[in-house]
Design a protein around this motif. Structure first.
Motif, mmCIF file in Angstrom:
data_model
loop_
_atom_site.group_PDB
_atom_site.id
_atom_site.type_symbol
_atom_site.label_atom_id
_atom_site.label_comp_id
_atom_site.label_asym_id
_atom_site.label_seq_id
_atom_site.Cartn_x
_atom_site.Cartn_y
_atom_site.Cartn_z
ATOM 1 N N ALA A 2 0.727 -1.112 -0.024
ATOM 2 C CA ALA A 2 -0.097 -0.036 0.122
ATOM 3 C C ALA A 2 0.932 1.202 0.026
ATOM 4 N N VAL A 3 1.947 1.037 0.560
ATOM 5 C CA VAL A 3 2.937 2.525 0.644
ATOM 6 C C VAL A 3 3.832 2.411 -0.794
ATOM 7 N N LEU A 4 4.262 1.329 -1.019
ATOM 8 C CA LEU A 4 5.307 1.300 -2.317
ATOM 9 C C LEU A 4 4.403 1.425 -3.704
ATOM 10 N N LEU A 5 3.430 0.743 -3.892
ATOM 11 C CA LEU A 5 2.736 0.475 -5.020
ATOM 12 C C LEU A 5 1.538 1.242 -4.965
ATOM 13 N N GLY A 6 0.942 1.679 -3.856
ATOM 14 C CA GLY A 6 -0.301 2.600 -3.915
ATOM 15 C C GLY A 6 -0.076 4.103 -3.889
ATOM 16 N N ALA A 7 -1.068 4.843 -3.422
ATOM 17 C CA ALA A 7 -0.956 6.316 -3.097
ATOM 18 C C ALA A 7 -1.155 6.521 -1.603
ATOM 19 N N PRO A 8 -0.114 6.369 -0.967
ATOM 20 C CA PRO A 8 -0.182 6.229 0.570
ATOM 21 C C PRO A 8 -0.955 7.579 1.187
ATOM 22 N N ALA A 9 -1.006 8.421 0.657
ATOM 23 C CA ALA A 9 -1.651 9.820 1.407
ATOM 24 C C ALA A 9 -2.901 9.803 0.762
ATOM 25 N N GLY A 10 -3.562 9.079 -0.203
ATOM 26 C CA GLY A 10 -4.990 9.010 -0.414
ATOM 27 C C GLY A 10 -5.553 7.805 -0.552
ATOM 28 N N PRO A 11 -5.852 7.593 -1.867
ATOM 29 C CA PRO A 11 -6.828 6.493 -2.109
ATOM 30 C C PRO A 11 -6.257 4.813 -1.513
ATOM 31 N N THR A 12 -4.955 4.915 -1.176
ATOM 32 C CA THR A 12 -4.624 3.558 -0.353
ATOM 33 C C THR A 12 -3.971 3.845 1.003
ATOM 34 N N ARG A 13 -4.559 4.786 1.444
ATOM 35 C CA ARG A 13 -4.134 5.199 2.853
ATOM 36 C C ARG A 13 -4.782 4.123 3.621
ATOM 37 N N VAL A 14 -4.365 2.840 3.981
ATOM 38 C CA VAL A 14 -4.920 1.840 4.749
ATOM 39 C C VAL A 14 -4.608 1.958 6.101
ATOM 40 N N ILE A 15 -5.345 1.325 7.116
ATOM 41 C CA ILE A 15 -5.383 1.565 8.460
ATOM 42 C C ILE A 15 -3.913 1.279 9.052
ATOM 43 N N SER A 16 -3.215 0.205 8.438
ATOM 44 C CA SER A 16 -1.992 -0.194 9.054
ATOM 45 C C SER A 16 -0.957 1.301 8.829
ATOM 46 N N ILE A 17 -1.209 2.099 7.664
ATOM 47 C CA ILE A 17 -0.327 3.074 7.585
ATOM 48 C C ILE A 17 -0.699 4.267 8.548
ATOM 49 N N ALA A 18 -1.904 4.299 8.970
ATOM 50 C CA ALA A 18 -2.143 5.341 9.963
ATOM 51 C C ALA A 18 -1.566 4.756 11.587
ATOM 52 N N ALA A 19 -1.609 3.617 11.589
ATOM 53 C CA ALA A 19 -1.027 3.103 12.886
ATOM 54 C C ALA A 19 0.412 3.287 12.855
ATOM 55 N N TYR A 20 1.178 3.169 11.623
ATOM 56 C CA TYR A 20 2.429 3.229 11.475
ATOM 57 C C TYR A 20 2.954 4.597 11.956
ATOM 58 N N GLN A 21 2.247 5.423 11.112
ATOM 59 C CA GLN A 21 2.506 6.971 11.216
ATOM 60 C C GLN A 21 2.225 7.339 12.574
ATOM 61 N N ALA A 22 1.267 6.759 13.326
ATOM 62 C CA ALA A 22 1.132 7.403 14.740
ATOM 63 C C ALA A 22 2.315 6.852 15.475
#
Lengths: 298, 275
Positions: free
Chosen positions: A233-253
Motif C-alpha cells: 500500500a505504501v510502495l505500490l499505492g498512493a499512501p497519502a490518498g486512495p490507499t491510505r490503509v489503516i496500518s499506515i495510520a497506525a505506523y505513522q502514529a
C-alpha cells in the motif's frame, strides 16, 4: 527440605503425574512464557496504553479516531481493498483447486505458486512497479496490440495494491483451499456419481457443503491478510490518498508522531475490525451449513 | 449426453487459461526485475538496449550489501536455532502429555500464526522499545521468534506423534534421562522433521518484513527491510540498482525455498500442521 515435606513430595509428584504434569510437561514452559511475554503481554499493554492518551480522557484516542475523517476513513479504504481482493482470491481458488486435485503432478504447480508467498509483499511491490509501470511489459502489450491507445496507469493507485494482493493472496488462498479439497473423501463424490448426480450437482450438493467449514476458515485467513496490507500500500499505492490503509495510520502514529498511545488505539481498532469480520464469517458458516457433513472422512 | 463432456472440457480449459495467465504474469513480474537489473537503458522497447553488470557493483557498494547480508545471516540464523531450541521440546510435551489447560496452550500457539504481524507488531514494538530492546539485533531476533516458535511447535507435533512411545520407554528403562533421551534418541529420529520445520522458519524469516521493519535500527536491517527502504526512496538511486538488490534478495530466498521443497510439500508452507 523438612521431613514432613519429604514424605509428601512423592505423593504430590505422583498425583501431578497422573494429571499429566511431570518433567516432560515442563518442556512446554519456555515456549509458553515467551509467547505470553512477547505476544499476550504487549497486546494487553497496548490495550491499556490506548486508554491513556497524551491528553484528554480515557477514550480520547478513540474519539479522536472516529471524529477525524483522515483517520476513520482508513477503515473504509482498507475494506474497499481487502474485501474485493479476498472475494476474488477465494472465488478463483475453488474451481482451480477442484481441477488441480485431479492432477497427478501437482508439485510443480504448487511449487511455482509458493514462490510469491516466499518472496513476500515488498518484492512483489518492487516487481509490479517495473512490470505494470508505464514502460513495463503489461502496458507494452496493451499499446502494441492496440487494446489501449496510451499506457494505462496501474501503479501508485488502487489497482496496483489490489493486483499485488491477488499476486500474493491467490497462491495462499489456493494452497489452503487445495489442502481442504484433497481432504474430502473421493468415495463420497463417487457415490454421488453412481446415484446419477452430474458434476455441477455433485459440486453444489456434495463438495461445497463438505468444503464450507474449510472455506470459511480460508476466507477469514485471507481477509485478515489482505486487511493488514502494508508494504504494497505504501510502495505500490498512493499512501497519502486512495490507499491510505489503516496500518499506515497506525505506523505513522507510532513512528512518525511518536504517539504510542494513539498507535495502540489504532492497532486495537484494526484488530477489532478483523475479529468482527472473522466472527461474522464463521457465524455465517454455522447458519448456512449445519448437520453432520463437516468432516468427509468421519 | 454428448453435450456434457464438451461443457466440462470447456470449463477445464477456462481454468487452465486462468492458471496459465496467473503464472505468466508471475514469471513476467520476476523476469522484469531480472532484465531491468542487467539493462543499460530501457525506455520504449521490449528489451533494454544493452546489458551490463554495473548496477550490481553499484548496489553492492551503495546499499552496503555486505553488511546487510551479514546482518541477515546472523538474525535469521539466531531465529532458526532459537526457535528450534524452544519449539521442539515444547512440541514434544504437547505431543506426549495430556495436561490441564492443553487446549488453552494450543490456542496460545495458534494466535501468533493467525493474527497478522502488523496488527500485533505495533504493540510489540512499543513494548520492545520501552524495554530498550528494539532498534538492535536482539529486538529483531525476539520479534521474529514470536511467529516462528509456535510454527515449529505446530509442525513438529505430528512428527513426534509418529514415533513409537515404546522407543522412548526402552531408553528410559536403560536409564536415559530427558536430556539424553533428546540428544541420543529423539533428535536423530526427528531429524527429517526438525530439518523441514527449521528450513520453513528460515524461508519465512528471510521474507518477514513487518516485524523486522518495526523493530530494526539502522545497523540491524535485514535484506528485505533494506529493499523496502530502497524502493521507498526510489528516485534517489537508479531503478536498475534497486532491481539488482531485489535480484540478490530473490536469489537468497529462492535458494532456500528450493532446498526446503526437497523436504516438504508446498502446501505445508501455507497450511501448517493439520490438527
Amino acid at each position: 527440605m523438612s521431613a514432613a515435606l519429604g514424605a509428601h513430595a512423592p505423593r504430590l509428584r505422583l498425583r501431578l503425574r497422573n494429571r499429566g504434569l511431570d518433567g516432560v510437561t515442563l518442556l512446554v514452559v519456555p515456549a509458553v512464557l515467551f509467547i505470553l511475554a512477547l505476544f499476550i503481554y504487549p497486546f494487553l499493554y497496548g490495550l491499556l496504553l490506548s486508554f491513556e492518551p497524551k491528553e484528554g480522557g480515557a477514550l480520547a484516542n478513540y474519539i479522536a479516531f472516529f471524529s477525524d475523517p483522515f483517520l476513520y476513513d482508513t477503515i473504509g479504504t482498507t475494506l474497499l481493498i481487502a474485501i474485493p481482493a479476498t472475494l476474488l482470491n477465494v472465488v478463483l481458488s475453488v474451481p482451480v483447486a477442484m481441477r488441480v486435485r485431479l492432477m497427478r503432478h501437482q508439485k510443480l504447480l504448487t511449487a511455482i505458486l509458493v514462490i510469491p508467498i516466499t518472496l513476500g509483499t515488498v518484492l512483489i511491490a518492487e516487481g509490479l512497479l517495473t512490470y505494470l509501470g508505464p514502460r513495463g511489459w503489461v502496458n507494452r502489450v496493451l499499446v502494441d496490440f492496440g487494446i489501449t491507445g496510451s499506457p494505462i496507469r496501474l501503479v501508485h493507485n488502487y489497482w496496483g495494491v489490489l493486483l499485488s494482493l491477488v499476486i500474493s493472496g491467490f497462491p495462499f488462498t489456493f494452497l489452503l483451499t487445495l489442502s481442504y479439497v484433497t481432504g474430502i473423501d473421493p468415495a463420497l463424490e463417487q457415490a454421488g456419481r453412481m446415484l446419477g448426480a452430474r458434476s455441477r450437482a455433485r459440486f453444489w450438493r456434495i463438495i461445497l457443503p463438505l468444503l464450507a467449514p474449510g472455506l470459511a476458515v480460508t476466507t477469514a485467513l485471507s481477509f485478515v491478510q489482505a486487511f493488514s496490507v502494508f508494504p504494497s500500500a505504501v510502495l505500490l499505492g498512493a499512501p497519502a490518498g486512495p490507499t491510505r490503509v489503516i496500518s499506515i495510520a497506525a505506523y505513522q502514529a507510532a513512528f512518525e508522531a511518536y504517539d504510542y498511545s494513539m498507535a495502540s488505539a489504532i492497532a486495537m481498532i484494526m484488530a477489532a475490525v478483523q475479529v468482527i469480520i472473522v466472527v461474522a464469517l464463521l457465524a455465517a458458516r454455522g447458519l448456512l451449513f449445519r448437520g453432520p457433513a463437516s468432516s468427509g472422512k468421519g | 449426453m454428448v453435450v456434457r463432456p464438451v461443457g466440462e472440457r470447456l470449463w477445464s480449459t477456462c481454468i487452465w487459461v486462468l492458471v496459465g495467465f496467473f503464472v505468466v504474469n508471475l514469471i513476467g513480474m520476476i523476469a522484469a526485475v531480472v532484465v531491468n537489473s542487467f539493462g543499460t537503458r530501457w525506455f520504449t522497447t521490449w528489451l533494454p538496449t544493452g546489458y551490463t553488470t554495473r548496477w550490481y557493483i553499484l548496489a553492492w557498494n551503495e546499499f552496503h550489501l555486505p553488511d546487510i547480508l551479514l546482518v541477515t545471516i546472523q538474525a535469521v540464523g539466531a531465529v532458526v536455532i532459537l526457535s528450534g531450541i524452544i519449539g521442539v521440546p515444547a512440541a514434544y510435551a504437547m505431543a506426549r502429555r495430556d495436561f490441564p489447560g492443553k487446549r488453552a496452550v494450543m490456542t496460545l500457539f495458534l494466535l501468533p500464526l493467525l493474527v497478522p504481524p502488523i496488527t500485533y507488531g505495533i504493540p510489540m514494538a512499543t513494548v520492545l522499545y520501552q524495554a530498550h530492546l528494539a532498534g538492535s539485533m536482539l529486538g529483531v531476533i525476539l520479534a521474529n521468534l514470536v511467529p516462528t516458535v509456535p510454527f515449529v511447535v505446530l509442525i513438529m507435533i505430528p512428527f513426534i506423534e509418529q514415533i513409537d512411545p515404546r522407543v522412548e520407554a526402552a531408553a528410559r528403562v536403560f536409564g536415559a534421562r530427558t536430556f539424553r533421551l533428546f540428544t541420543q534418541v529423539l533428535i536423530p529420529l526427528l531429524l527429517p522433521g526438525i530439518l523441514a520445520a527449521l528450513l520453513l522458519v528460515l524461508v519465512r524469516t528471510i521474507a518477514m518484513f513487518e516485524l523486522t521493519f518495526l523493530t530494526a535500527g539502522p545497523t540491524s536491517q535485514t535484506l528485505v527491510v533494506a529493499l523496502y527502504y530502497a524502493v521507498f526512496a526510489a528516485g534517489v538511486r537508479p531503478g536498475q540498482s534497486i532491481d539488482a538488490m531485489a535480484v540478490v534478495y530473490m536469489i537468497t530466498t529462492l535458494i532456500w525455498l528450493l532446498i526446503a521443497l526437497r523436504f516438504v510439500n508446498p502446501t505445508q508452507i501455507v497450511a501448517r500442521a493439520k490438527r
